[in-house]
Scaffold this motif. Sequence first.
Motif, PDB file in Angstrom:
ATOM      1  N   ILE A 217       0.832  -1.203   0.000  1.00  0.00           N
ATOM      2  CA  ILE A 217       0.000   0.000   0.000  1.00  0.00           C
ATOM      3  C   ILE A 217       0.868   1.255   0.000  1.00  0.00           C
ATOM      4  CG2 ILE A 217      -1.654   1.317   1.367  1.00  0.00           C
ATOM      5  CD1 ILE A 217      -2.842  -1.343   2.254  1.00  0.00           C
ATOM      6  N   GLU A 218       1.907   1.276   0.837  1.00  0.00           N
ATOM      7  CA  GLU A 218       2.793   2.445   0.846  1.00  0.00           C
ATOM      8  C   GLU A 218       3.530   2.586  -0.486  1.00  0.00           C
ATOM      9  OE1 GLU A 218       2.608  -0.014   3.269  1.00  0.00           O
ATOM     10  OE2 GLU A 218       3.790   0.664   4.977  1.00  0.00           O
ATOM     11  N   LEU A 222       3.622   5.793  -2.955  1.00  0.00           N
ATOM     12  CA  LEU A 222       4.817   6.395  -3.545  1.00  0.00           C
ATOM     13  C   LEU A 222       4.663   6.475  -5.065  1.00  0.00           C
ATOM     14  CD1 LEU A 222       7.518   7.420  -2.348  1.00  0.00           C
ATOM     15  CD2 LEU A 222       8.536   5.266  -3.066  1.00  0.00           C
ATOM     16  N   ASP A 223       4.046   5.449  -5.666  1.00  0.00           N
ATOM     17  CA  ASP A 223       3.766   5.487  -7.105  1.00  0.00           C
ATOM     18  C   ASP A 223       2.789   6.610  -7.440  1.00  0.00           C
ATOM     19  OD1 ASP A 223       5.428   3.351  -7.587  1.00  0.00           O
ATOM     20  OD2 ASP A 223       3.824   1.855  -7.610  1.00  0.00           O
ATOM     21  N   ASP A 224       1.799   6.834  -6.559  1.00  0.00           N
ATOM     22  CA  ASP A 224       0.866   7.938  -6.778  1.00  0.00           C
ATOM     23  C   ASP A 224       1.610   9.261  -6.898  1.00  0.00           C
ATOM     24  OD1 ASP A 224      -1.310   6.238  -6.640  1.00  0.00           O
ATOM     25  OD2 ASP A 224      -1.750   6.658  -4.537  1.00  0.00           O
ATOM     26  N   ALA A 313       7.300  16.243  -1.419  1.00  0.00           N
ATOM     27  CA  ALA A 313       6.430  15.807  -2.517  1.00  0.00           C
ATOM     28  C   ALA A 313       5.122  15.246  -1.987  1.00  0.00           C
ATOM     29  CB  ALA A 313       7.153  14.766  -3.370  1.00  0.00           C
ATOM     30  N   LEU A 314       5.195  14.533  -0.865  1.00  0.00           N
ATOM     31  CA  LEU A 314       3.992  13.948  -0.279  1.00  0.00           C
ATOM     32  C   LEU A 314       3.005  15.044   0.130  1.00  0.00           C
ATOM     33  CD1 LEU A 314       3.973  11.070   2.322  1.00  0.00           C
ATOM     34  CD2 LEU A 314       2.449  13.015   2.578  1.00  0.00           C
ATOM     35  N   GLU A 315       3.509  16.117   0.725  1.00  0.00           N
ATOM     36  CA  GLU A 315       2.597  17.174   1.165  1.00  0.00           C
ATOM     37  C   GLU A 315       2.012  17.932  -0.017  1.00  0.00           C
ATOM     38  OE1 GLU A 315       1.533  16.949   3.964  1.00  0.00           O
ATOM     39  OE2 GLU A 315       3.102  15.803   4.986  1.00  0.00           O
ATOM     40  N   TRP A 316       2.750  18.038  -1.122  1.00  0.00           N
ATOM     41  CA  TRP A 316       2.137  18.587  -2.341  1.00  0.00           C
ATOM     42  C   TRP A 316       1.042  17.651  -2.823  1.00  0.00           C
ATOM     43  CZ3 TRP A 316       2.091  23.317  -3.771  1.00  0.00           C
ATOM     44  CH2 TRP A 316       3.177  24.153  -3.529  1.00  0.00           C
ATOM     45  N   GLY A 317       1.316  16.362  -2.787  1.00  0.00           N
ATOM     46  CA  GLY A 317       0.302  15.392  -3.178  1.00  0.00           C
ATOM     47  C   GLY A 317      -0.926  15.457  -2.284  1.00  0.00           C
TER      48      GLY A 317
END
Length: 499
Positions: A217-218, A222-224, A313-317
């Motif tokens: 799932i993680e 990361l692919d997302d 990048a995660l927080e932008w996502g």
Amino acid sequence: MKIVDGPFAGMDAELVSADGDTLTAQVTVFGRPTTVELHRDQVERPEDIPELWSSDLTKLREQVAARYDDLGYEEKFAFFLGRVDLPEEDPAQEWDAYTALCAEVDARMRQRRAAALRAFDQGIAALPAAREERRSRYSRLDAERAHRRRAAARSAAELRDYAVWRAANRPQGQRAAVARVERERAAVEERVERDWGFRLPGSIFRFRAFLLSLGPIEKRALDDLELVPYGIMDLFDDPARGARPGVDVRVHGRYYRDPPEFLTFMHGGTDGLHFGLWYDDGRTCTGVASYYNNDGGGVGLPSGTPLETVRNALEWGWRHVGDWDDEPADPPDPEVVERRHRLRLLRETLMTFETGDRDEHGEDYHNACGQPEHEDRIETLDGGGALADGDTVIERGRQRPWDDYDFCTALRKELTDPAARGARVAEARQRCAAGQPADALTLGRDLHWISAGDPERERQANELLTLAYRALGRDNLAAIAQAHHRHRDLPQVHVLEGT
């Protein structure tokens, strides 16, 4: 009403009149009433202004009526579309049939239009009165409290649902991942130091442990984000892996414009976006830089670690799948909720390795991040700055987190003139021989960045960089620059065996 944009932003205003999207209002400036003109977008919640509602509803009602004219036309024209492949036996009779159809369609559309406009008048047009009634019963403070309460309820429900979801999708532990990294670390460090001359920072091994700890799932999360480990990370599974015959392994993951200081460790999925460890002195990692190889923009000032880059990048996502803190909308699509759950789980896993002290999410996270500062870097066209002592003949400032447009434009123009460029190169070469390598380093980086496939610029960039790095005692960077120069025309940057 409150003004939210323009020179009077933050001030309260009293509406005088409205004409379309233009508002005339009165504000108090230095204790005196002043009349100003505003656009509807400059005020908070323009939909709450009855005069604007009236104008909007008139336009909307006209659009509803016009749509039935469009619908009638399409239905009429379909009569002949259905006959284009039939023989033309009696065109006049066809016209009579078409005329009868038009009368029938017009009558039907009049009925449907009238029904739609009645529904509009009974429902949508009643909204201004409903809003006025609500505003008469509740204050602005009540409305703000209601928004906050709705946001809190939604957040609590999401956290409750996430806890249930997480229990069914429990992440793997990190202990086995950390142990594996400790076993493989020495071999990877030795390989990179031997071939590249770089000392890998501890942060790259935490990044590796983080990747190994991810469950399915993680990994999907990361692919997302379109983040893929690459470049130097390809050696972790097999530190002895070499390059294809005839290719220098030091160009693996090295894009056409990568400065020699840049060591790729992750790809970003679009327009050649990639991330690299940055080595100013050829030995010690200063931070992370990144840029779009197929697009504009520079590498920026190096800062942070690989995992801080992933968190960024995660927080932008997170923002792009709905940052609900300010104004929650209707219940979201289930796929959006699922993606938020995945990102939340990825964030939790990442924070066990780094950034555990940063609880902010989305926009709040980015607002709390400061800009990197490197006062010792001399300005270069690639935006990364060059680390060297002394002044340069070309007047350069200190490298800032953004490009100096005027400086870059003027220097690019000068360096695309062969005669002017040749004079600058000769001057930098002479100063380097005299013990002043800053000119050769900065100009070499500039020419490397703007080579654009031009063999002469490529040659001059390599010559100056080699001279500068050797004069500065950065022989490994000189060797990387030469290897890159020999292979800048490779069709791809993946050069390891088996590819």
